[in-house]
Scaffold this motif. Structure first.
Motif, PDB file in Angstrom:
ATOM      1  N   LYS A  60      14.151   5.519   3.148  1.00 30.02           N
ATOM      2  CA  LYS A  60      13.245   5.370   4.295  1.00 30.02           C
ATOM      3  C   LYS A  60      12.318   6.579   4.411  1.00 30.02           C
ATOM      4  CE  LYS A  60      16.031   2.245   7.070  1.00 30.02           C
ATOM      5  NZ  LYS A  60      16.850   2.071   8.267  1.00 30.02           N
ATOM      6  N   GLU A  61      12.864   7.775   4.242  1.00 24.08           N
ATOM      7  CA  GLU A  61      12.035   8.981   4.286  1.00 24.08           C
ATOM      8  C   GLU A  61      10.994   8.957   3.172  1.00 24.08           C
ATOM      9  OE1 GLU A  61      14.799  12.210   4.036  1.00 24.08           O
ATOM     10  OE2 GLU A  61      15.467  11.993   6.114  1.00 24.08           O
ATOM     11  N   ASN A  62      11.402   8.504   2.005  1.00 29.26           N
ATOM     12  CA  ASN A  62      10.493   8.410   0.862  1.00 29.26           C
ATOM     13  C   ASN A  62       9.358   7.442   1.164  1.00 29.26           C
ATOM     14  OD1 ASN A  62       9.526   8.826  -1.738  1.00 29.26           O
ATOM     15  ND2 ASN A  62      10.795   7.207  -2.598  1.00 29.26           N
ATOM     16  N   GLU A  63       9.678   6.286   1.744  1.00 34.21           N
ATOM     17  CA  GLU A  63       8.648   5.309   2.096  1.00 34.21           C
ATOM     18  C   GLU A  63       7.691   5.887   3.134  1.00 34.21           C
ATOM     19  OE1 GLU A  63       7.926   2.380   0.668  1.00 34.21           O
ATOM     20  OE2 GLU A  63       9.517   2.897  -0.757  1.00 34.21           O
ATOM     21  N   GLU A  64       8.243   6.609   4.103  1.00 34.95           N
ATOM     22  CA  GLU A  64       7.413   7.249   5.122  1.00 34.95           C
ATOM     23  C   GLU A  64       6.478   8.266   4.486  1.00 34.95           C
ATOM     24  OE1 GLU A  64       8.146  10.214   8.856  1.00 34.95           O
ATOM     25  OE2 GLU A  64       9.563   8.557   8.639  1.00 34.95           O
ATOM     26  N   MET A  65       7.008   9.054   3.549  1.00 35.01           N
ATOM     27  CA  MET A  65       6.180  10.055   2.859  1.00 35.01           C
ATOM     28  C   MET A  65       5.104   9.384   2.021  1.00 35.01           C
ATOM     29  SD  MET A  65       8.849  12.935   1.626  1.00 35.01           S
ATOM     30  CE  MET A  65       9.912  13.764   2.763  1.00 35.01           C
ATOM     31  N   LYS A  66       5.422   8.270   1.381  1.00 35.42           N
ATOM     32  CA  LYS A  66       4.411   7.540   0.605  1.00 35.42           C
ATOM     33  C   LYS A  66       3.285   7.066   1.516  1.00 35.42           C
ATOM     34  CE  LYS A  66       7.279   5.802  -3.178  1.00 35.42           C
ATOM     35  NZ  LYS A  66       7.883   4.589  -3.775  1.00 35.42           N
ATOM     36  N   GLY A  67       3.662   6.590   2.706  1.00 35.50           N
ATOM     37  CA  GLY A  67       2.645   6.183   3.675  1.00 35.50           C
ATOM     38  C   GLY A  67       1.777   7.352   4.089  1.00 35.50           C
ATOM     39  N   ASN A  68       2.421   8.498   4.328  1.00 36.50           N
ATOM     40  CA  ASN A  68       1.660   9.705   4.682  1.00 36.50           C
ATOM     41  C   ASN A  68       0.732  10.135   3.549  1.00 36.50           C
ATOM     42  OD1 ASN A  68       2.878   9.833   7.182  1.00 36.50           O
ATOM     43  ND2 ASN A  68       4.415  11.335   6.565  1.00 36.50           N
ATOM     44  N   ILE A  69       1.209  10.028   2.336  1.00 36.92           N
ATOM     45  CA  ILE A  69       0.383  10.393   1.169  1.00 36.92           C
ATOM     46  C   ILE A  69      -0.824   9.472   1.077  1.00 36.92           C
ATOM     47  CG2 ILE A  69       0.326  10.382  -1.371  1.00 36.92           C
ATOM     48  CD1 ILE A  69       3.208  11.498  -1.278  1.00 36.92           C
ATOM     49  N   ARG A  70      -0.611   8.160   1.295  1.00 40.80           N
ATOM     50  CA  ARG A  70      -1.740   7.225   1.268  1.00 40.80           C
ATOM     51  C   ARG A  70      -2.770   7.585   2.342  1.00 40.80           C
ATOM     52  NH1 ARG A  70       2.228   3.473  -0.196  1.00 40.80           N
ATOM     53  NH2 ARG A  70       2.764   2.988   1.960  1.00 40.80           N
ATOM     54  N   LEU A  71      -2.286   7.878   3.541  1.00 36.59           N
ATOM     55  CA  LEU A  71      -3.173   8.248   4.638  1.00 36.59           C
ATOM     56  C   LEU A  71      -3.926   9.534   4.320  1.00 36.59           C
ATOM     57  CD1 LEU A  71      -4.139   7.722   7.557  1.00 36.59           C
ATOM     58  CD2 LEU A  71      -2.183   9.076   8.330  1.00 36.59           C
ATOM     59  N   LEU A  72      -3.214  10.546   3.824  1.00 44.10           N
ATOM     60  CA  LEU A  72      -3.860  11.814   3.477  1.00 44.10           C
ATOM     61  C   LEU A  72      -4.853  11.644   2.330  1.00 44.10           C
ATOM     62  CD1 LEU A  72      -0.808  14.231   3.806  1.00 44.10           C
ATOM     63  CD2 LEU A  72      -2.804  14.094   5.329  1.00 44.10           C
ATOM     64  N   THR A  73      -4.545  10.783   1.398  1.00 46.01           N
ATOM     65  CA  THR A  73      -5.459  10.525   0.283  1.00 46.01           C
ATOM     66  C   THR A  73      -6.750   9.892   0.796  1.00 46.01           C
ATOM     67  OG1 THR A  73      -3.606  10.250  -1.242  1.00 46.01           O
ATOM     68  CG2 THR A  73      -5.709   9.337  -1.940  1.00 46.01           C
ATOM     69  N   GLU A  74      -6.607   8.924   1.715  1.00 46.51           N
ATOM     70  CA  GLU A  74      -7.790   8.294   2.310  1.00 46.51           C
ATOM     71  C   GLU A  74      -8.615   9.323   3.079  1.00 46.51           C
ATOM     72  OE1 GLU A  74      -6.355   5.054   4.700  1.00 46.51           O
ATOM     73  OE2 GLU A  74      -5.586   3.975   2.956  1.00 46.51           O
ATOM     74  N   GLN A  75      -7.935  10.175   3.862  1.00 49.39           N
ATOM     75  CA  GLN A  75      -8.642  11.211   4.612  1.00 49.39           C
ATOM     76  C   GLN A  75      -9.341  12.186   3.674  1.00 49.39           C
ATOM     77  OE1 GLN A  75      -5.611  12.921   7.102  1.00 49.39           O
ATOM     78  NE2 GLN A  75      -5.763  11.311   8.659  1.00 49.39           N
ATOM     79  N   ASN A  76      -8.658  12.531   2.587  1.00 45.75           N
ATOM     80  CA  ASN A  76      -9.230  13.450   1.591  1.00 45.75           C
ATOM     81  C   ASN A  76     -10.487  12.841   0.975  1.00 45.75           C
ATOM     82  OD1 ASN A  76      -9.443  15.702  -0.044  1.00 45.75           O
ATOM     83  ND2 ASN A  76      -8.038  14.900  -1.585  1.00 45.75           N
ATOM     84  N   GLN A  77     -10.430  11.557   0.633  1.00 52.05           N
ATOM     85  CA  GLN A  77     -11.602  10.889   0.066  1.00 52.05           C
ATOM     86  C   GLN A  77     -12.758  10.881   1.063  1.00 52.05           C
ATOM     87  OE1 GLN A  77     -12.015   9.925  -3.101  1.00 52.05           O
ATOM     88  NE2 GLN A  77      -9.984  10.789  -3.460  1.00 52.05           N
ATOM     89  N   GLN A  78     -12.429  10.633   2.327  1.00 52.70           N
ATOM     90  CA  GLN A  78     -13.461  10.628   3.369  1.00 52.70           C
ATOM     91  C   GLN A  78     -14.086  12.012   3.517  1.00 52.70           C
ATOM     92  OE1 GLN A  78     -14.633   7.928   4.864  1.00 52.70           O
ATOM     93  NE2 GLN A  78     -16.169   9.203   5.853  1.00 52.70           N
ATOM     94  N   ILE A  79     -13.257  13.047   3.485  1.00 47.13           N
ATOM     95  CA  ILE A  79     -13.765  14.422   3.581  1.00 47.13           C
ATOM     96  C   ILE A  79     -14.631  14.753   2.367  1.00 47.13           C
ATOM     97  CG2 ILE A  79     -13.068  16.860   3.517  1.00 47.13           C
ATOM     98  CD1 ILE A  79     -10.667  16.028   5.310  1.00 47.13           C
ATOM     99  N   LYS A  80     -14.210  14.348   1.189  1.00 48.22           N
ATOM    100  CA  LYS A  80     -15.018  14.583  -0.021  1.00 48.22           C
ATOM    101  C   LYS A  80     -16.371  13.896   0.098  1.00 48.22           C
ATOM    102  CE  LYS A  80     -11.390  15.274  -3.493  1.00 48.22           C
ATOM    103  NZ  LYS A  80     -10.750  14.728  -4.695  1.00 48.22           N
ATOM    104  N   LYS A  81     -16.362  12.668   0.627  1.00 48.84           N
ATOM    105  CA  LYS A  81     -17.616  11.939   0.808  1.00 48.84           C
ATOM    106  C   LYS A  81     -18.508  12.659   1.820  1.00 48.84           C
ATOM    107  CE  LYS A  81     -19.397   7.370   2.057  1.00 48.84           C
ATOM    108  NZ  LYS A  81     -20.480   7.872   2.851  1.00 48.84           N
ATOM    109  N   THR A  82     -17.913  13.112   2.906  1.00 46.97           N
ATOM    110  CA  THR A  82     -18.677  13.840   3.919  1.00 46.97           C
ATOM    111  C   THR A  82     -19.268  15.122   3.328  1.00 46.97           C
ATOM    112  OG1 THR A  82     -17.224  12.971   5.645  1.00 46.97           O
ATOM    113  CG2 THR A  82     -18.547  14.899   6.206  1.00 46.97           C
ATOM    114  N   ILE A  83     -18.496  15.839   2.545  1.00 45.49           N
ATOM    115  CA  ILE A  83     -18.976  17.068   1.893  1.00 45.49           C
ATOM    116  C   ILE A  83     -20.146  16.745   0.967  1.00 45.49           C
ATOM    117  CG2 ILE A  83     -18.388  18.853   0.194  1.00 45.49           C
ATOM    118  CD1 ILE A  83     -15.596  18.941   1.505  1.00 45.49           C
ATOM    119  N   GLN A  84     -20.001  15.665   0.195  1.00 44.08           N
ATOM    120  CA  GLN A  84     -21.076  15.274  -0.719  1.00 44.08           C
ATOM    121  C   GLN A  84     -22.326  14.878   0.055  1.00 44.08           C
ATOM    122  OE1 GLN A  84     -20.977  15.659  -4.075  1.00 44.08           O
ATOM    123  NE2 GLN A  84     -23.153  15.191  -3.940  1.00 44.08           N
ATOM    124  N   ASP A  85     -22.133  14.155   1.170  1.00 43.57           N
ATOM    125  CA  ASP A  85     -23.269  13.776   2.015  1.00 43.57           C
ATOM    126  C   ASP A  85     -23.959  15.018   2.576  1.00 43.57           C
ATOM    127  OD1 ASP A  85     -22.720  11.118   1.531  1.00 43.57           O
ATOM    128  OD2 ASP A  85     -21.754  10.750   3.485  1.00 43.57           O
TER     129      ASP A  85
END
Length: 163
Positions: free
Chosen positions: A122-147
């Motif tokens: 369960k902790e592993n699944e929760e961490m995977k969800g957090n990683i997905r969320l952080l990855t999406e946020q990271n991509q958004q930040i990279k896009k904002t930086i590029q913009d």
């Protein structure tokens, strides 16, 4: 009379061959304390066989043992697809059907281990969800930086034109 002897010899040989064939099952490598050690490719077949026993056998004690067999099959190190969460469910079902057997030290140890594995999964699944969320946020930040970089280049370009 000779025909009767031939018939008897034939039956004797047939029984011996049948017993030898049954002893050399391709599923089982050797006997084990807990469960026969299977070749990895036969785990799904054995699990399906035990599930049929569980589903159709009228005797509750046999069904309880089938639950325990499923626990052992699903946690076996040779199983190519172990399912520890399912094993925990089966162990709980076994304990419900055989409360005395569920009190043994081995079963209690297995129960504690499977509960801990469930917690880690369960902790592993929760961490995977957090990683997905952080990855999406990271991509958004990279896009904002590029913009912002693109905007900075545009502003710099306009400044050069205005001079």
């Amino acid at each position: 009379m000779p025909t009767l002897i031939k018939l008897f010899v034939f039956l004797f040989i047939w029984v011996m061959i049948a017993n030898c064939a049954r002893m050399r099952s391709p599923l089982i490598e050797k006997d084990s304390v807990f469960y026969p050690v299977l070749y990895p490719q036969y785990f799904p077949k054995e699990i399906a066989r035990v599930e049929k026993i569980l589903k159709y056998h009228p005797d509750p004690s046999i069904r309880a043992m089938a639950h325990l067999q499923l626990v052992l099959l699903n946690t076996n190190y040779r199983n190519p697809n172990p399912d520890y969460i399912r094993a925990l469910e089966e162990l709980k079902a076994y304990i419900a059907l055989d409360p005395d057997g569920g009190k043994t030290e081995e079963v209690q140890n297995l129960l504690a281990l499977l509960r801990e594995i469930e917690k880690v999964v369960k902790e592993n699944e929760e961490m995977k969800g957090n990683i997905r969320l952080l990855t999406e946020q990271n991509q958004q930040i990279k896009k904002t930086i590029q913009d912002l970089k693109d905007l900075e280049l545009q502003i710099e370009e306009k400044r050069r034109k205005n001079r």
